[in-house]
Write a protein that holds these residues in place. Structure first.
Motif, mmCIF file in Angstrom:
data_model
loop_
_atom_site.group_PDB
_atom_site.id
_atom_site.type_symbol
_atom_site.label_atom_id
_atom_site.label_comp_id
_atom_site.label_asym_id
_atom_site.label_seq_id
_atom_site.Cartn_x
_atom_site.Cartn_y
_atom_site.Cartn_z
ATOM 1 N N LEU A 1 0.826 -1.206 0.000
ATOM 2 C CA LEU A 1 0.000 0.000 0.000
ATOM 3 C C LEU A 1 0.864 1.260 0.000
ATOM 4 C CD1 LEU A 1 -2.791 -1.151 2.473
ATOM 5 C CD2 LEU A 1 -3.070 -0.675 0.029
ATOM 6 N N SER B 1 -6.132 -0.850 4.185
ATOM 7 C CA SER B 1 -6.288 0.292 3.278
ATOM 8 C C SER B 1 -6.819 1.530 3.974
ATOM 9 C CB SER B 1 -7.228 -0.086 2.121
ATOM 10 O OG SER B 1 -6.688 -1.130 1.354
ATOM 11 N N ASN C 1 -13.365 2.551 2.667
ATOM 12 C CA ASN C 1 -12.404 1.936 1.752
ATOM 13 C C ASN C 1 -12.901 1.972 0.311
ATOM 14 O OD1 ASN C 1 -10.377 1.355 3.536
ATOM 15 N ND2 ASN C 1 -10.927 -0.791 3.801
ATOM 16 N N TYR D 1 -11.017 3.826 -2.800
ATOM 17 C CA TYR D 1 -10.600 3.200 -4.055
ATOM 18 C C TYR D 1 -11.200 3.937 -5.254
ATOM 19 C CZ TYR D 1 -9.584 -0.726 -0.891
ATOM 20 O OH TYR D 1 -9.122 -1.517 0.131
#
Length: 511
Positions: free
Chosen positions: A34, A199, A375, A379
């Motif tokens: 990440l 994340s 999350n 994204y």
């Protein structure tokens, strides 16, 4: 750290869930992966920012600049509500950190107190808020440094009367958890779950890092929205420094958490219910060191409250900027005599009420719900940033004398970032595995994990339907010849500062 003001329990609580499903090696690999993805995405956002720095951020400004009005509107609102959703997430994880996992009236009173602090502090004059932000940032960075030092001391036998752990948990129960499936498939599945849970600590990190860098340069050169060679020279190096100072402590923290607690400790996930205690707290309790676990719990609580303040600030200023640029209702830009956009703050502060879901549902489960939603929106924002970059490169190709800075890793970094954003977005509903322990009903988890996609579509098509016929105008940017027409709307002019507001841009990212 560039993310100091927004550094919260995503690093401490979210990493605990990731450790439980993947193991220490998977946690370390997840944070390394990440961090690399964040580096690629930062160069994607920074290359666009160096061409025409904007004090309101990429998704707010460049969506309109390079794409259609409808896409820019959807991207700006996406940034607003995602940052706003961090507020109830931080409040709920603060309850998890205190061990308040069971629903009831007791948790409601404590959340009301935290909400009052978080929302009330955002009505402070901007200069006082910035001063408190710098103080909280030092506290949070100091907390990370102390936790890392304690982890090394405890893990390698520095505590009095305590045997050295070393990497014992990497050997027993193991470095990688075979999650739900035996063998390599189980280790891969655990690694994927680990990435999805980790994340949360990197959501909006690329834009926040670049936004901080360009804000500092805009203040230093006092150029407003005008392209200046000084910004082009300084911004890439500053962005690279901020990426290093942000990702390196994250990777070290993931390594330390793998030393402090085994992945099969039930307290990491509240016995499989969802979010549990931080690996740091579990390790300190196991070492039986007095006072230190309580002190660390309070430090993490302060970090959570401070982060909720910062996210509310960022979200409310995003909504105010949308209004000032003419993309939202004009009432949202109204400020009081201290320069505080109190209407935008009040509207954004309503998201904090979602934390009261923990009164009826376990805070461990509620935290996981918020994590899934944030999350997926994160994204989606990465994917939008990649699309903006692509349109920026297309428009730069039309210019004969463009001065846009180009990173050597591009456009490969953008292609990789877009591919990973799609894969992670589609995999988000799988967090928790197939047939394994899941917090909450399956249908609720699936809806929350993917609802950001229809929300974004509704915003886009709703705005497009309202405007009926999208229009294109010439892009007034240095290096573009008169009469050349590019995709999207012209650069919106930044409104004049309101009464009581400094002419310099405000960003809690300045530390």
């Amino acid at each position: 750290m560039a993310l100091g003001p927004t550094l919260g329990t995503g690093l401490f609580i979210g990493a605990g869930q990731a450790l439980a499903v993947g193991g220490p090696a998977s946690l370390l690999m997840s944070y390394a992966f990440l961090s690399l993805l964040t580096c690629f995405m930062v160069t994607t956002v920074a290359e666009v920012a160096t061409h025409a720095p904007a004090r309101h951020g990429t998704l707010v400004t460049n969506g309109f600049r390079y794409m259609t009005d409808s896409m820019g509107f959807a991207a700006g609102i996406l940034r607003w509500y995602t940052l706003a959703m961090f507020v109830p997430y931080e409040i709920t994880t603060a309850m998890v950190n205190l061990g308040l996992w069971n629903p009831g009236s007791a948790i409601a009173l404590r959340m009301l107190l935290i909400m009052t602090i978080v929302v009330g502090s955002n009505f402070m004059p901007a200069r006082h808020f910035r001063a408190s932000e710098r103080l909280f940032t030092r506290v949070k960075v100091g907390t990370i440094a102390c936790l890392l030092a304690l982890s090394l001391s405890i893990g390698f036998g520095g505590a009095t009367g305590h045997a050295s752990w070393g990497f014992e948990y990497w050997r027993k129960p193991g470095a990688m958890h075979e999650y739900l499936f035996p063998g390599s498939l189980g280790r891969f599945w655990g690694l994927l779950q680990c990435v999805l849970h980790s994340s949360i600590a990197f959501t909006f990190a690329p834009e926040i890092i670049v936004h901080r860098a360009e804000t500092v340069e805009l203040v230093r050169t006092e150029i407003g929205e005008v392209l200046d060679p000084t910004v082009q020279a300084n911004l890439p190096s500053k962005v690279a420094f901020d990426v290093a100072t942000t990702t390196f402590p994250y990777i070290l923290s993931s390594l330390a958490m793998g030393i402090m607690a085994p992945y099969n400790d039930p307290l990491l996930t509240n016995n499989g219910a969802g979010a549990g205690l931080s690996p740091f707290i579990i390790g300190m309790n196991t070492a039986r060191i007095r006072i230190v676990p309580v002190t660390a719990t309070l430090a993490i609580l302060v970090s959570s409250v401070a982060s909720a303040r910062s996210f509310l600030f960022l979200a409310s200023r995003t909504l105010c900027a949308m209004s000032e640029l003419g993309h939202a209702h004009r009432v949202l830009k109204i400020r009081n005599r201290w320069g505080v956009p109190y209407v935008a703050v009040s509207a954004t502060g309503l998201f904090a009420l979602l934390a009261f879901i923990s009164v009826r549902i376990s805070s461990s489960i509620t935290t996981t719900y918020f994590l899934l939603f944030v999350n997926s929106s994160g994204y989606l924002s990465w994917l939008v940033s990649c699309v903006i970059f692509w349109y920026h490169r297309q428009s730069s190709g039309l210019c004969h004398n463009t001065n846009s800075y180009r990173f050597a890793i591009q456009p490969f970094g953008t292609y990789f970032g877009a591919l990973m954003s799609v894969i992670l977005l589609m995999s988000n509903g799988l967090a928790g595995g197939i047939g394994g322990p899941r917090p909450g009903p399956k249908i609720v988890r699936i809806l929350i994990a993917y609802c950001s996609i229809p929300i974004f579509a509704i915003l886009y098509f709703g705005h497009r339907f309202r405007t009926m016929v999208p229009y294109r105008t010439s892009y007034s940017d240095p290096g573009v010849h008169d009469g050349q027409e590019l995709r999207g709307k012209a650069v919106s002019q930044v409104s004049e500062p309101q009464q009581g507001e400094s002419s310099q841009p405000i960003s809690p990212g300045i530390v």
